[in-house]
Design an enzyme around this catalytic site. Structure first.
Site, short mmCIF file in Angstrom:
data_model
loop_
_atom_site.label_atom_id
_atom_site.label_comp_id
_atom_site.label_asym_id
_atom_site.label_seq_id
_atom_site.Cartn_x
_atom_site.Cartn_y
_atom_site.Cartn_z
N CYS A 103 0.83 -1.20 0.00
CA CYS A 103 0.00 0.00 0.00
C CYS A 103 0.87 1.25 0.00
O CYS A 103 1.76 1.39 0.83
CB CYS A 103 -0.91 -0.01 1.22
SG CYS A 103 -2.02 1.41 1.28
N LYS A 142 1.86 -9.56 0.38
CA LYS A 142 1.46 -8.85 -0.84
C LYS A 142 2.41 -7.68 -1.02
O LYS A 142 2.56 -6.86 -0.10
CB LYS A 142 0.01 -8.37 -0.76
CG LYS A 142 -0.50 -7.74 -2.05
CD LYS A 142 -1.99 -7.43 -1.97
CE LYS A 142 -2.52 -6.95 -3.32
NZ LYS A 142 -2.04 -5.61 -3.69
N HIS A 174 1.85 -7.07 -6.90
CA HIS A 174 1.22 -6.01 -7.68
C HIS A 174 2.25 -5.56 -8.71
O HIS A 174 3.31 -5.05 -8.35
CB HIS A 174 0.80 -4.85 -6.77
CG HIS A 174 0.01 -3.79 -7.47
ND1 HIS A 174 -1.06 -3.15 -6.88
CD2 HIS A 174 0.12 -3.25 -8.71
CE1 HIS A 174 -1.56 -2.26 -7.73
NE2 HIS A 174 -0.85 -2.31 -8.84
N ASN A 214 -1.21 -9.30 -9.56
CA ASN A 214 -2.24 -8.32 -9.25
C ASN A 214 -1.90 -7.03 -9.99
O ASN A 214 -0.74 -6.78 -10.31
CB ASN A 214 -2.27 -8.09 -7.72
CG ASN A 214 -3.14 -6.92 -7.31
OD1 ASN A 214 -2.70 -6.02 -6.61
ND2 ASN A 214 -4.40 -6.93 -7.71
N GLY A 216 -4.33 -4.09 -12.46
CA GLY A 216 -4.91 -3.89 -13.78
C GLY A 216 -5.61 -5.08 -14.38
O GLY A 216 -5.89 -5.10 -15.58
#
Length: 338
Positions: A103, A142, A174, A214, A216
């Site tokens: 994040c 993540k 991501h 992850n 899009g």
């Protein structure tokens, strides 16, 4: 070093997952997504370790048994604090504990966790090792492919190697850099270019790890991505286009979808909504997650408008259900007239 427990059923569910999204993937959103797909792995919003330790834990970690399989995402950067939060979360029965290293928000940076941790992989390794020691379920990570001026070609494989050495064997990546200076969190989800080929190469370089991609991912992309990766995680598409993203998701496991159209899903949600309303929820708490159910279909605008404009006036469970029924009736009429 304590073993990181692996549940084959949860790994199978991770073939398709719905990303943890702040202010979105609460228990009402997860309940809705579970109606759409019996198989996909769902994630909570990120909950910080201090909030779990010092905050209203029962409210923050509350979940419905029907949500399973569901994972809890925790944010933090202090190994001892994360270990304690993991232990306190254990009785709530989540199927996985995930550490947020992705994040990019200002609030997360100021707390020294999230994507900024890509700069300190040794600290992340200590964090996950401490969490594994306290967790009865698998601890996962993540992450981003890198941050700021880092070279992702060097940073990402080094990061994955350190996670593996610390006992983590399942990571969701991501496929964007996070630019911590100069971009808002929203921009960080859209502007840094996607680098799917790099993430695909990581699966080839770490065949012993379970890696998901992850960033899009749009409806219809899942099957192709699964030719490269162990899993696919969808984010905003699952929220804004829930039927298109999850309505046929169970076919990835060879199962028939639960419903043939979004109207069937909306009808199946009604008893769940009624139970939530009688448990103290307001219709807005639930309906805000369902506004995209009829995306690009007849009646979609009426559905959104009716639920959005009427929710503030629906103060009782009966009023909430009546509003929901009215919105669904409008969709049916629009569909018949199309």
């Amino acid at each position: 070093m304590p073993a990181n427990p692996v549940d084959p059923a949860i790994r199978d569910a991770a073939r398709l997952s719905v990303a943890p999204m702040m202010d979105w993937t609460d228990r009402f959103c997860r309940g809705f997504h579970r109606v759409l797909s019996r198989r996909a792995l769902l994630y909570t919003e990120m909950v910080t370790a201090p909030a779990i330790i010092h905050g209203p834990r029962d409210r923050l970690l509350r979940r419905d048994g029907a949500e399973q399989p569901v994972a809890l995402q925790i944010g933090g950067s202090d190994p001892e604090e994360l270990a304690r939060a993991t232990a306190l979360a254990a009785p709530f029965g989540y199927d996985e504990i995930n550490l947020n290293v992705g994040c990019p928000s200002d609030r997360v940076q100021s707390g020294c966790f999230g994507a900024v941790l890509m700069k300190t992989p040794d600290l992340v390794a200590r964090c996950v090792a401490a969490m594994i020691a306290e967790s009865p379920v698998e601890v996962t990570v993540k992450c981003r492919i890198g941050v700021d001026d880092q070279d992702p070609e060097q940073v990402l494989p080094d990061f994955l190697s350190r996670m593996r050495d610390a006992g983590v064997s399942r990571v969701t990546i991501h496929a964007r850099m996070a630019w911590l200076e100069g971009l808002s969190p929203k921009d960080n989800r859209e502007i840094p270019p996607l680098n799917y080929p790099l993430v695909h190469r990581m699966k080839a370089a770490f065949p012993d790890m379970h890696l998901s991609i992850n960033g899009g991912i749009q409806p219809g992309m899942e099957a192709e991505q699964l030719t490269h990766m162990d899993g696919v995680m969808i984010g905003r598409a699952a929220y804004h286009q829930p039927w298109d993203s999850l309505g046929a998701a169970d076919t990835l496991w060879g199962d028939a979808p639960p419903f043939t159209d979004p109207t069937g899903a909306a009808l199946a949600m009604r008893p769940l909504i009624e139970a939530w309303l009688h448990d103290g929820a307001r219709i807005h708490n639930i309906s805000r997650h369902m506004l995209g159910l009829f995306h690009a279909r007849p009646g979609a605008r009426l559905w959104r408008r009716t639920l959005s404009e009427g929710a503030s006036k629906a103060h009782t469970p009966e009023q909430g259900l009546a509003l929901y029924d009215a919105a669904l009736d409008q969709v049916r009429e629009a569909s018949e007239a199309a």
